[in-house]
Write an enzyme that holds these catalytic residues in place. Structure first.
Site, mmCIF file in Angstrom:
data_model
loop_
_atom_site.group_PDB
_atom_site.id
_atom_site.type_symbol
_atom_site.label_atom_id
_atom_site.label_comp_id
_atom_site.label_asym_id
_atom_site.label_seq_id
_atom_site.Cartn_x
_atom_site.Cartn_y
_atom_site.Cartn_z
ATOM 1 N N LYS A 121 0.803 -1.271 0.095
ATOM 2 C CA LYS A 121 -0.180 -0.037 -0.007
ATOM 3 C C LYS A 121 0.803 1.220 -0.086
ATOM 4 O O LYS A 121 0.794 2.034 -0.720
ATOM 5 C CB LYS A 121 -0.837 0.244 1.251
ATOM 6 C CG LYS A 121 -1.753 1.234 1.328
ATOM 7 C CD LYS A 121 -2.529 1.178 2.665
ATOM 8 C CE LYS A 121 -2.094 1.880 3.811
ATOM 9 N NZ LYS A 121 -2.730 2.081 4.947
ATOM 10 N N ASP A 140 -6.179 0.356 0.332
ATOM 11 C CA ASP A 140 -6.275 0.593 1.991
ATOM 12 C C ASP A 140 -7.804 0.204 2.261
ATOM 13 O O ASP A 140 -8.502 -0.314 1.460
ATOM 14 C CB ASP A 140 -6.052 2.352 2.328
ATOM 15 C CG ASP A 140 -7.015 3.242 1.661
ATOM 16 O OD1 ASP A 140 -8.135 2.449 0.746
ATOM 17 O OD2 ASP A 140 -7.324 4.307 1.851
#
Length: 218
Positions: A121, A140
């Site tokens: 991420k 996310d």
């Protein structure tokens, strides 16, 4: 499963609703983004944005940060949670970027993932926001939740969500699309409730008015 045509409609609807699709973390350069995104784990962006001005004022350069005492970093970032591990990662990553990359954050997924505290991420966020790499997907909590509700994927696994979105999103739109999902996830399609009556995507969403399969995060 959603098609590329579906994805384009959803992208355009979100662009109209949220014209400015940018990261909600405050930073001035690449290494500051690396630090901020590490602090954001299990912490709100709003809290991180309160902490980083203090941290960056005390350590205005990467060299300053790499030369800091870990305990001093811990003291500044204490309120963001898991501060000991975050302080160790930030200090170690700063040293590696300084010594191995001449102070310039690496620009490949493989190199970024080798830095302490940097996961997919974080790496995708850096690649998209700093290096403008097309096709990145920042999976996310908001991205995972809303992608499930919209029918792009039926999984909480970040890698499966990232893979599913890569297949249908226009590469040049994917990074900002993920930023817009954060805005939409905070304002409308929240973890506690999908406010379908206020949602610009209601006409495109198979879960409209139905309890979502995936929730969590804020």
């Amino acid at each position: 499963m959603r098609t590329k045509a579906d994805a384009v409609k959803i992208v355009e609807a979100l662009k109209n609703e949220y014209p400015v699709g940018i990261c909600s973390l405050d930073y001035d350069n690449a290494w500051q983004l690396m630090v901020a995104v590490r602090l954001s784990a299990q912490c709100t962006d709003a809290r991180v944005n309160e902490i980083t001005p203090v941290l960056f004022a005390k350590y205005p350069t990467l060299k300053d940060l790499a030369g800091a005492e870990v305990s001093d970093i811990e003291e500044i970032i204490h309120s963001c949670g898991f501060f000991r591990g975050k302080a160790r990662d930030i200090h170690a990553a700063a040293g590696i970027v300084l010594t191995q990359y001449g102070g310039r954050l690496p620009s490949t997924m493989e190199e970024l993932l080798a830095l302490p505290g940097v996961g997919r991420k974080s790496a995708n966020l850096i690649l998209g926001d700093v290096y403008n790499v097309p096709g990145v997907v920042i999976a996310d909590t908001h991205c995972i939740r809303i992608s499930n509700r919209l029918g792009f994927v039926q999984s909480k696994d970040p890698m499966k969500v990232e893979t599913a979105l890569r297949k249908v999103l226009p590469p040049e739109e994917s990074n900002n699309f993920c930023h817009r999902l954060v805005l939409h996830g905070r304002a409308v399609c929240t973890a506690r409730a999908a406010l379908c009556e206020r949602c610009v995507l209601a006409g495109l969403c198979p879960k409209k008015g139905v309890a979502p399969l995936v929730s969590g995060g804020s």
